[in-house]
Design a protein around this motif. Structure first.
Motif, PDB file in Angstrom:
ATOM      1  N   LYS A 120      71.375  56.670  55.461  1.00  0.00           N
ATOM      2  CA  LYS A 120      71.909  56.272  54.153  1.00  0.00           C
ATOM      3  C   LYS A 120      70.796  56.241  53.113  1.00  0.00           C
ATOM      4  CE  LYS A 120      75.968  53.498  55.221  1.00  0.00           C
ATOM      5  NZ  LYS A 120      76.303  52.146  55.644  1.00  0.00           N
ATOM      6  N   ASN A 133      73.510  61.273  46.180  1.00  0.00           N
ATOM      7  CA  ASN A 133      74.860  60.998  45.680  1.00  0.00           C
ATOM      8  C   ASN A 133      74.847  60.213  44.374  1.00  0.00           C
ATOM      9  OD1 ASN A 133      75.505  62.109  48.084  1.00  0.00           O
ATOM     10  ND2 ASN A 133      77.023  60.568  48.652  1.00  0.00           N
ATOM     11  N   PHE A 181      69.727  59.793  52.211  1.00  0.00           N
ATOM     12  CA  PHE A 181      70.659  60.709  51.532  1.00  0.00           C
ATOM     13  C   PHE A 181      71.386  60.106  50.337  1.00  0.00           C
ATOM     14  CE2 PHE A 181      70.343  62.367  55.925  1.00  0.00           C
ATOM     15  CZ  PHE A 181      69.679  63.531  55.604  1.00  0.00           C
ATOM     16  N   LEU A 182      71.388  58.771  50.243  1.00  0.00           N
ATOM     17  CA  LEU A 182      72.079  58.098  49.155  1.00  0.00           C
ATOM     18  C   LEU A 182      71.610  58.609  47.798  1.00  0.00           C
ATOM     19  CD1 LEU A 182      74.157  55.850  49.033  1.00  0.00           C
ATOM     20  CD2 LEU A 182      72.317  54.200  48.892  1.00  0.00           C
TER      21      LEU A 182
END
Ligand code: NAG
Ligand code: NAG
Length: 518
Positions: free
Chosen positions: A407, A414, A410-411
């Motif tokens: 998370k 987003n 890669f968060l």
């Protein structure tokens, strides 16, 4: 006859002069406080070498079961001899304080010596740190002996929510020394386990949210979570600089305060220490070890939703706490009961926001730590994730995953504007703190709040507010599992918290050594 009485006199003289104490065990190291140890040094009843030998032997005997220690320092005996020599020739600073006292450090605190600094993970085994962590420099200056590294929930519990508390790849599952099947809690599990079981004199843990207070509660030790920035985080494997803090975990309040005195203060490698240095009182914290410290203190009791389950009326925990509240009153404290932190539901909901903020802050903080290493098998969060994928079988951690790492990695892809998102979250934390704990303290003219037991709500309040807290042993449930009582207050309130904690400990003396029940 004459010969016999002469013999008797000689014997009596030898006994009184302490001739036999060096070889017999007149002085018991188990459960000894720093004051006891320093007195024994002074009276030539004990050397640092004997002390280190005692702990090394105990670690060899008990650690295969407890797994509280990851590594012992191959130089510990050498350092002990050095301390003994310094004491012998009266080197300045060689009496009192932490001089000659063996300490264990949570394995996310860097030492530039033969010990590894790995946060419990094989990914960092063999990494070389540029220098001692800021708190370690201060410990060495105070003459403390670095005995080794204590185990932890791997990566201070920021790899996955799936692993049990106290588990890390390098040392396996840490055990609660009171009830082996109970959780030791984490993430500073090994520090709590080890001082509870007398594997070291004192220890350091770290907290981002609950990681000192919770294991202190579950292992019946005293834990101090200092105001963020009071102790340097330089050289500590980070989660987020906004919340991370380093603090003592010890068997008594006075031991914890001696360690705190040694580690607080400015460090040019951690900017936050400059601002927080204003909280440090002249003469340090030991002046607040006042047995009558509860007199006149106003304490706000936080019950719902701070009580953990198992605290229903009639339970042993519940009765114990009611008894403690009476004791606090008898010692002169004024208790303001049934207080509520306003918006406590929003605060609880805010925990999602805390996770998001922490995930966003973790990646740059960790990458910075990894980049400044002199050598390392991994240089970025992405590399750690790849390492875990490749070696998860070796680490026996496969089943536990690494979803928090993923998370955090890669968060950022987003979220389009990370800075704005973070700014908004941090301003929410600040508002929740001002309208929450700070307002409650002001309106009720409190010195501190007290929460029975460890509570994730209180640890969250202390975390986002960067506030200090102290956990003190409070009792044992019907299975023998320890629980603590937690005192918290606004930034810089350590002097008051120490007076309260010491007053409580003096009046109750709850702690007893562990029994290693199955
Ligand atoms: C540190 O890790 C290395 C393996 O990379 C190992 O050989 C060494 O013994 C460890 N140090 C200690 C003090 O255990
Ligand atoms: C990012 O967004 C994608 C697509 O909406 C989603 O599948 C993924 O789970 C998100 N990743 C994270 C770490 O939130």
């Amino acid at each position: 006859m004459a010969n016999n009485s002469l013999l008797f006199l000689i014997l009596a003289f030898l006994l009184l002069s302490g001739f036999f104490t060096k070889t017999s065990s007149a002085f018991s190291i188990e459960e000894a406080t720093i004051d006891d140890l320093q007195l024994a040094f002074k009276q030539n009843q004990l050397t640092s070498r004997q002390l280190v030998e005692f702990y090394l032997k105990r670690i060899r005997r008990l650690n295969p079961l407890l797994r509280g220690v990851i590594e012992v320092n191959p130089d510990a005996l050498f350092l002990a001899d050095k301390a003994d020599r310094e004491r012998k020739v009266n080197t300045p600073g060689s009496t009192g304080g932490l001089h000659g006292i063996p300490i264990l450090l949570k394995d996310n605190i860097a030492t530039k010596d033969k010990l590894n600094t790995t946060a419990g993970s094989y990914a960092l085994l063999g990494s070389v740190v540029p220098r001692d962590a800021g708190v370690v420099m201060k410990l060495r200056k105070a003459g403390a002996i670095i005995l080794g590294k204590s185990s932890l929930s791997e990566w201070a519990n920021f790899r996955t929510d799936g692993a049990p508390s106290g588990f890390c790849g390098r040392s396996g599952q840490g055990k609660n020394p009171y009830v082996l099947s109970a959780t030791p809690c984490g993430s500073s599990s090994g520090s709590g386990i080890s001082v509870a079981a007398n594997l070291a004199a004192v220890s350091l843990g770290t907290e981002t949210d609950g990681s000192i207070i919770c294991p202190s509660s579950y292992n019946s030790v005293v834990g101090i979570k200092p105001t963020v920035g009071l102790t340097s985080r330089a050289g500590v494997i980070p989660i987020t600089p906004r919340q991370d803090t380093v603090g003592p975990m010890c068997r008594t309040v006075s031991d914890a305060v001696y360690v705190l005195d040694a580690i607080v203060g400015f460090d040019s490698n951690d900017a936050a220490t400059r601002e927080a240095a204003k909280y440090i009182p002249n003469g340090g914290y030991r002046q607040f070890l006042n047995p009558l410290g509860l007199k006149g203190k106003r304490l706000g009791i936080l019950r719902t939703p701070f009580y953990n389950s198992g605290n229903d009326k009639g339970s042993r925990r519940h009765q114990t706490f009611e008894h403690h509240f009476q004791t606090l009153r008898r010692q002169g404290a004024v208790l303001v009961d049934h207080l509520q932190i306003s918006d406590v539901d929003t605060i609880t909901a805010g925990q999602n926001g805390e996770l998001l903020a922490t995930l966003l802050e973790f990646k740059p903080a960790l990458n910075e730590y990894l980049e400044q290493l002199v050598a390392s098998p991994v240089r970025s969060l992405a590399a750690v994730i790849a390492f875990n994928k490749k070696f998860s079988r070796l680490e026996k951690t496969k089943e536990y995953g690494q979803e928090l790492f993923k998370k955090a990695e890669f968060l950022s892809r987003n979220i389009t504007n990370i800075d704005a998102t973070l700014k908004k979250l941090v301003s929410t934390f600040s508002k929740l703190s001002k309208n929450g704990l700070e307002k409650l303290i002001k309106t009720n003219k409190l010195d501190a709040v007290v929460a029975p037991d460890f509570s994730y709500v209180l640890s969250f309040v202390l975390a986002i507010g960067q506030y200090p807290g102290i956990s003190v042993p409070a009792g044992y449930d019907s299975d023998g599992v320890p629980f603590g009582i937690c005192f918290g207050g606004p930034k810089g309130s350590e002097p008051k918290l120490i007076e309260i904690a010491y007053g409580f400990e003096t009046a109750t003396k709850v702690r007893r050594p562990p029994a290693f029940k199955p």
